[in-house]
Enzyme design. Structure first.
Site, PDB file in Angstrom:
ATOM      1  N   SER A 109     -35.002  56.762  14.496  1.00  0.00           N
ATOM      2  CA  SER A 109     -34.922  58.178  14.994  1.00  0.00           C
ATOM      3  C   SER A 109     -35.787  59.150  14.221  1.00  0.00           C
ATOM      4  O   SER A 109     -36.209  60.116  14.706  1.00  0.00           O
ATOM      5  CB  SER A 109     -33.686  58.805  15.066  1.00  0.00           C
ATOM      6  OG  SER A 109     -32.901  58.030  15.998  1.00  0.00           O
ATOM      7  N   HIS A 172     -29.376  65.714  11.282  1.00  0.00           N
ATOM      8  CA  HIS A 172     -29.697  64.262  11.373  1.00  0.00           C
ATOM      9  C   HIS A 172     -31.260  64.139  12.063  1.00  0.00           C
ATOM     10  O   HIS A 172     -31.956  65.170  12.227  1.00  0.00           O
ATOM     11  CB  HIS A 172     -28.969  63.861  12.784  1.00  0.00           C
ATOM     12  CG  HIS A 172     -28.652  62.468  12.592  1.00  0.00           C
ATOM     13  ND1 HIS A 172     -28.819  61.560  13.704  1.00  0.00           N
ATOM     14  CD2 HIS A 172     -27.815  61.631  11.674  1.00  0.00           C
ATOM     15  CE1 HIS A 172     -28.578  60.337  13.335  1.00  0.00           C
ATOM     16  NE2 HIS A 172     -27.733  60.319  12.115  1.00  0.00           N
ATOM     17  N   GLU A 332     -30.508  67.259  22.241  1.00  0.00           N
ATOM     18  CA  GLU A 332     -30.412  65.932  21.895  1.00  0.00           C
ATOM     19  C   GLU A 332     -28.919  65.557  22.484  1.00  0.00           C
ATOM     20  O   GLU A 332     -27.964  66.163  21.995  1.00  0.00           O
ATOM     21  CB  GLU A 332     -30.642  65.616  20.551  1.00  0.00           C
ATOM     22  CG  GLU A 332     -30.481  64.034  20.396  1.00  0.00           C
ATOM     23  CD  GLU A 332     -30.244  63.687  18.808  1.00  0.00           C
ATOM     24  OE1 GLU A 332     -30.393  62.660  18.402  1.00  0.00           O
ATOM     25  OE2 GLU A 332     -29.908  64.680  18.003  1.00  0.00           O
TER      26      GLU A 332
END
Length: 532
Positions: A109, A172, A332
């Protein structure tokens, strides 16, 4: 209880019988097909400039996930799910992006976020830097020529508001792609840098992701920050779950907004109730950290304490939509990926439906005339759907087919993962899934290769688009073109306002230029403008 179950099954059977009767008539398929083609033939290219851009990222939302999720959605509604659709599957333009990293066939990611948000492909597990920077190499990430900027920075240079919303930690890898430049995706707090540095002592030139979000451009200018990861911003203490050694970044954020925007309303919130009670029309900045780490799965969440992705998205748009120059928003659905890593297929599909709801709200709150919405994924997963199950068979159940070992198997399974699917005894045979409780929310679906966590898949992923210049997102292309396409649609440059370089700038198109570009593009993919 049994009466309710019988009623549900009876309703489902009636729907299936009615649908089967329709589908047995050839006219059903011919007329439906003609109607859809007629609708597509009337599509008009929107070649005007986009005032607003929203990018929705379904983390780990592979093509198989989409297929299974739409079936799951239909079956929850007692319809034949195979012909169902997710909200964004009705967007007029679709494409496919290639997700590999510079040094890895299968993306993570971090490198993928750098691609679709910064327009540059890079190495696995690094963010906002070029492939000159290897994982964990802090000194190499410092030179400006090794750093890249994101569409969030480009938007701010153009005078637009920006924001991020996620169900993961806001530090993240995916959301960090919008604001961080770092050699290791795991350096989310200063404590993490010490923990994952591998004995390095030359980290003083680098700042952790949370600090970059609060103190550096473009993060410190975000109007909206919503998600989890509260511990990465709080200082360690007796009465604190915080991880930081240096300072309280939440207080830093409050002080910064008061110093730089004294007359503006800035709110720090931590619960769903606080979010729902905030009047976004009278609020200028929101920092919402609703969990110490990632938010909970919807099927396991405390609805009183944490908001849904749909609620966060709706509130973020309501805050941003009063911006006169428009905005760029990143949203997201990050828990799709987390569930897949555990091979919790039911939760992964449910989180995909939650993601679809958030997109639906964004469509309802915006205009297709001035807002470009792009929906995509960063990478795939190893979940597969196989076995010739009958039409309308429970997508989360068994195929009812028998393999050569005289046992049935689940329709959904994984190429690898934590579920041990074979015995360790001398016979080494497959475990009989009929004796397992497939109705458990967190039932781990079988996998071929035993691993601690299921891995990502290397498949291409889908891209869906609606709004101005959405036709740019058709075809098969490199993932980094998504960021550049969004910038082109919004007429914003990848260079700072003071730059005189023309090498990588995306200049705003005039209407005539956009029209010529559109015709050339469609010609390349074999579609004449007259057919749209």
């Amino acid at each position: 209880m049994w009466a309710f179950v019988v009623c549900v099954l009876a309703c489902a059977l009636q729907v299936f019988i009615a649908t089967s009767a329709q589908e047995s008539d050839s006219k059903f398929w011919i007329e439906n097909g003609k109607r859809m083609l007629e609708e597509r033939s009337k599509l008009k290219l929107r070649t005007n400039q986009a005032k607003n851009v929203i990018i929705f990222l379904g983390d780990g939302m592979s093509l198989t996930t989409l297929t299974a999720a739409r079936i799951y959605k239909g079956q929850l509604q007692n319809t034949t799910g195979e012909s169902e659709h997710l909200s964004f599957e009705q967007f007029p333009f679709t494409g496919i992006s290639k997700t590999y990293c510079v040094n890895s066939q299968v993306a993570d990611s971090a490198c993928s976020a750098t691609a679709y948000l910064c327009g540059v492909k890079t190495n696995k597990a690094t963010i906002g830097v070029t492939s000159n920077v290897l994982l964990g190499d802090c000194p190499a990430s410092v030179p400006e020529e090794h750093r890249v900027t994101s569409i969030m920075q480009w938007a701010q240079w153009a005078g637009k508001a920006t924001g991020i919303v996620t169900t993961t930690r806001v530090t993240h890898a995916s959301p960090a792609g919008g604001y961080a430049q770092i050699a290791h995706r795991d350096w989310e707090s200063d404590k993490d840098m010490i923990k994952t540095s591998g004995g390095q002592t030359n980290l003083t030139e680098c700042e952790d992701i949370a600090r970059q979000l609060i103190t550096k451009d473009p993060g410190r200018n975000f109007k909206v920050i919503m998600g989890g990861g509260r511990d990465n911003f709080m200082k360690q203490g007796i009465n604190s779950t915080g991880k930081r050694n240096d300072e309280d970044l939440i207080q830093n954020w409050k002080n910064d907004k008061k110093t730089r925007f004294g007359d503006k309303v800035a709110k720090y919130i931590t619960t769903r109730e606080e979010l729902m009670n905030t009047d976004m029309s009278k609020t200028d900045f929101v920092l919402g950290l609703f969990h110490q780490s990632h938010l909970d799965y919807r099927l396991k969440s405390n609805f009183e304490k944490q908001p849904t992705l749909q609620e966060m998205t709706r509130n973020a748009i309501q805050l941003l939509q009063k911006e006169p120059n428009g905005y760029v928003l990143f949203v997201e659905g990050g828990l799709i990926d987390k569930a897949h890593h555990a091979t919790w297929a039911r939760i992964a599909l449910d989180e995909t439906l939650e993601f679809s709801k958030a997109v639906s709200d964004a469509v309802a709150l915006t205009s297709e005339d001035d807002t470009l919405i792009v929906v995509t994924s960063d990478h795939a997963h190893t979940m597969t759907m196989a076995g010739y199950p009958k039409r309308n068979e429970n997508i989360l159940g068994l195929t009812n087919s028998i393999s050569t070992d005289n046992m049935t198997y689940t329709t959904l399974s994984y190429a690898n993962g934590p579920k041990q699917s074979f015995t360790n005894d001398s016979t080494c045979h497959r475990i009989n899934v009929t004796s397992e409780d497939l109705k458990k929310i967190d039932y781990a679906y079988p996998s071929l290769v035993d691993l601690e966590d299921e891995t990502h898949g290397g498949d291409d992923v889908m891209v869906f688009a609606r709004g101005p210049m959405s036709h740019l997102f058709t075809g098969n292309y490199e993932q980094n073109q998504i960021a550049l396409g969004m910038a082109m649609a919004a007429g914003i440059s990848t260079n700072p306002p003071t730059s005189t370089s023309n090498s990588s700038a995306i200049r705003p198109f005039n209407l005539a230029g956009q029209t010529v570009f559109a015709v050339l593009l469609l010609g390349l993919i074999g579609i004449s403008r007259s057919s749209l």
